[in-house]
Design a protein around this motif. Structure first.
Motif, short mmCIF file in Angstrom:
data_model
loop_
_atom_site.label_atom_id
_atom_site.label_comp_id
_atom_site.label_asym_id
_atom_site.label_seq_id
_atom_site.Cartn_x
_atom_site.Cartn_y
_atom_site.Cartn_z
N ASN A 193 0.90 1.86 -3.82
CA ASN A 193 -0.42 2.52 -3.74
C ASN A 193 -1.56 1.62 -4.19
O ASN A 193 -2.60 2.09 -4.64
CB ASN A 193 -0.44 3.80 -4.58
CG ASN A 193 0.51 4.84 -4.04
OD1 ASN A 193 0.77 4.89 -2.84
ND2 ASN A 193 1.04 5.67 -4.92
N THR A 194 -1.40 0.33 -4.13
CA THR A 194 -2.46 -0.58 -4.55
C THR A 194 -2.31 -1.93 -3.84
O THR A 194 -1.20 -2.37 -3.58
CB THR A 194 -2.44 -0.81 -6.07
OG1 THR A 194 -3.51 -1.68 -6.43
CG2 THR A 194 -1.13 -1.40 -6.53
N LEU A 215 0.83 -1.20 0.00
CA LEU A 215 0.00 0.00 0.00
C LEU A 215 0.87 1.26 0.00
O LEU A 215 0.55 2.24 -0.66
CB LEU A 215 -0.93 -0.01 1.22
CG LEU A 215 -2.07 1.01 1.25
CD1 LEU A 215 -3.00 0.79 0.08
CD2 LEU A 215 -2.82 0.91 2.57
N ARG A 232 -6.11 8.18 2.95
CA ARG A 232 -5.82 9.26 1.99
C ARG A 232 -5.52 10.56 2.71
O ARG A 232 -4.59 11.28 2.36
CB ARG A 232 -7.01 9.45 1.06
CG ARG A 232 -7.26 8.30 0.11
CD ARG A 232 -8.34 8.65 -0.88
NE ARG A 232 -7.93 9.75 -1.74
CZ ARG A 232 -8.76 10.38 -2.57
NH1 ARG A 232 -10.04 10.03 -2.62
NH2 ARG A 232 -8.32 11.36 -3.34
N ALA A 234 0.18 11.02 -5.42
CA ALA A 234 -0.79 9.93 -5.47
C ALA A 234 -1.03 9.37 -4.09
O ALA A 234 -0.11 9.18 -3.31
CB ALA A 234 -0.26 8.84 -6.39
N SER A 235 -2.29 9.09 -3.76
CA SER A 235 -2.65 8.57 -2.44
C SER A 235 -3.48 7.32 -2.61
O SER A 235 -4.24 7.21 -3.56
CB SER A 235 -3.45 9.62 -1.65
OG SER A 235 -4.58 10.01 -2.37
N PRO A 236 -3.35 6.37 -1.71
CA PRO A 236 -4.08 5.11 -1.86
C PRO A 236 -5.58 5.29 -1.69
O PRO A 236 -6.02 6.08 -0.87
CB PRO A 236 -3.50 4.24 -0.74
CG PRO A 236 -2.99 5.21 0.26
CD PRO A 236 -2.53 6.41 -0.50
N SER A 292 -4.84 3.75 -6.69
CA SER A 292 -4.33 5.09 -6.41
C SER A 292 -5.25 6.15 -6.98
O SER A 292 -5.97 5.94 -7.93
CB SER A 292 -2.93 5.23 -7.00
OG SER A 292 -2.98 5.08 -8.40
N TRP A 317 -2.15 10.24 4.25
CA TRP A 317 -1.13 10.26 3.21
C TRP A 317 -0.89 11.68 2.69
O TRP A 317 0.24 12.12 2.52
CB TRP A 317 -1.58 9.34 2.09
CG TRP A 317 -0.57 9.12 1.00
CD1 TRP A 317 -0.40 9.85 -0.12
CD2 TRP A 317 0.42 8.08 0.96
NE1 TRP A 317 0.61 9.35 -0.88
CE2 TRP A 317 1.14 8.25 -0.24
CE3 TRP A 317 0.76 7.04 1.80
CZ2 TRP A 317 2.18 7.41 -0.61
CZ3 TRP A 317 1.78 6.19 1.43
CH2 TRP A 317 2.48 6.38 0.24
N ASN A 353 -10.32 3.81 3.82
CA ASN A 353 -9.47 4.32 2.75
C ASN A 353 -9.39 5.84 2.76
O ASN A 353 -8.33 6.42 2.54
CB ASN A 353 -10.02 3.85 1.40
CG ASN A 353 -9.29 4.47 0.23
OD1 ASN A 353 -8.15 4.11 -0.05
ND2 ASN A 353 -9.92 5.42 -0.43
#
Length: 416
Positions: free
Chosen positions: A112-113, A108, A147, A180-182, A198, A150, A143
């Protein structure tokens, strides 16, 4: 008129003399109205979940804690083996199994995935559907928390570009780190995958502000108590009116009445008016129970409610009379009454939404007096509706009642 009064006096004395009937007509509906709304709750709680944690990281522990603290799930299994968790689902010890893969937190952060696997016991369709939806909603909320965390970390670690050294030099700056954030998105099936992908910080977001009209706190009792009260009045009106007339057949007294100068419509009114009064009494007790035990006070007029009740009882007593004309014994009357009452309870909107039914079923439901009275009850109790709002339902019940009573009277004349 004098003959009708004598018949009414005879019927009321006969009803009050039988204490068992009085208990059944008065106490039974009150007890049922107290207990049934407490048990008939549409919200699904205490969903058993087995978690397969192959990561044992801080992120996986936070996810598990968020799921168990939601109030909807209870952790019944925590294991490293998906086979063991699936065995708990097969043995009905768990309703859902959630598998957190190995290196969940590392993937993660780095890529990011990642993916979560959810297995749902779909034997109980409603529980499976709502349980999966609850879990997906919790994962989506988790999630969002990731985010936010992050993005806060990126904002704290990003260095602003340096100012140009001179006016003649070309202004330059180094590109900022990736923002980019998960993001977690999930899909629920009997065995489903929740994926983590992401998303960029500058992605458009939509905020929704909602308000709940007529039932601001989504109090389930406001929805179900009026419907249960209608079902109780239905059982009394249809069954007891049919039993009363059939009892006269079994005892042979109806043959004696038929040879008297009493007109048959007077005889029928004498049989039905006492149960009209009993229906009003039961309805009044039901309103008192709703107020005392559930704090439900109708927003609309009591006059509107009682006019609608009389209209409804006119239709249901006509149904009871019609069933009595086709029944030779009380057992036959009971069987016919249960047949119609069960259909009314299942299809009139008391426990399931009529709009969710097929078109052919909705057309049939339009001929059911309980469906119209349930709508009237909810409209008057929750919205404060008046005659102008419920005019269609009142007219529908009146037409149905006129049809049933006419059919019953004509059939009564042919068979007695």
């Amino acid at each position: 008129m004098r003959t009708l009064l004598f018949l009414l006096e005879k019927e009321f004395r006969q009803i009050l003399r039988n204490r068992q009937i009085v208990r059944m007509l008065i106490l039974a509906p009150v007890i049922q109205l107290i207990l049934l709304p407490l048990a008939a709750d549409y919200s699904v709680k205490n969903i058993s979940i087995a978690v397969v944690d192959n990561d044992h990281s801080t992120t996986s522990q936070k996810l598990i804690a968020k799921i168990t603290s939601s109030g909807y799930f209870k952790l019944t299994g925590y294991t490293d083996s998906y086979k063991a968790a699936l065995g708990m689902v097969e043995q009905d010890k768990a309703d859902l199994a959630l598998q957190i893969p190995a290196h969940f937190e590392r993937d993660l952060v780095r890529e990011n995935t990642d993916k979560l696997y959810i297995a749902i016991n779909a034997i109980e369709g409603t529980k499976a559907n709502l349980g999966g939806a609850y879990l997906n909603s919790i994962i989506a909320d988790f999630n969002n928390d990731i985010r936010v965390q992050w993005q806060s970390t990126l904002a704290a670690t990003t260095t602003p570009p340096a100012a140009p050294s001179s006016s003649s030099s070309t202004a330059s700056s180094s590109p900022s780190p990736s923002s980019a954030s998960p993001t977690i998105s999930s899909a629920s099936t009997s065995a489903s995958t929740a994926s983590i992908s992401s998303a960029t910080d500058d992605a458009p977001q939509i905020s929704v502000a909602s308000s709940n009209w007529y039932n601001p706190f989504l109090n389930f009792h406001l929805y179900i108590v009026p419907a249960i009260l209608v079902t109780l009045v239905t059982a009394m009106a249809a069954m007891q009116s049919a039993f009363n007339i059939v009892q006269e057949k079994e005892s042979g007294t109806i043959e004696q009445i038929n040879v008297t100068p009493i007109q048959k419509h007077i005889f029928i009114l004498g049989k039905l008016i006492p149960f009209l009064v009993m229906g009003i009494i039961i309805f009044t007790l039901g309103l008192l129970v709703g107020w005392i035990f559930y704090g439900i006070t109708p927003l609309g007029s009591f006059f509107v409610l009682y006019v609608s009740l009389v209209d409804y009882l006119f239709a249901m007593l006509g149904l009871g009379l019609l069933l009595a004309t086709y029944s030779g014994t009380q057992v036959q009357a009971m069987s016919l009454s249960f047949f119609f009452i069960n259909i009314f309870n299942m299809m009139s909107g008391a426990f399931t939404a009529v709009d969710s039914m097929p078109n052919w079923a909705q057309a049939i439901v339009e001929t059911f007096p309980p469906s119209h009275f349930i709508k009237i009850m909810r409209m008057v109790v929750l919205k404060g509706s008046g005659f102008s709002d419920i005019g269609y339902h009142l007219a529908a019940m009146a037409v149905i009642g006129l049809f049933l009573n006419t059919w019953a009277v004509l059939n009564y004349r042919k068979t007695t």
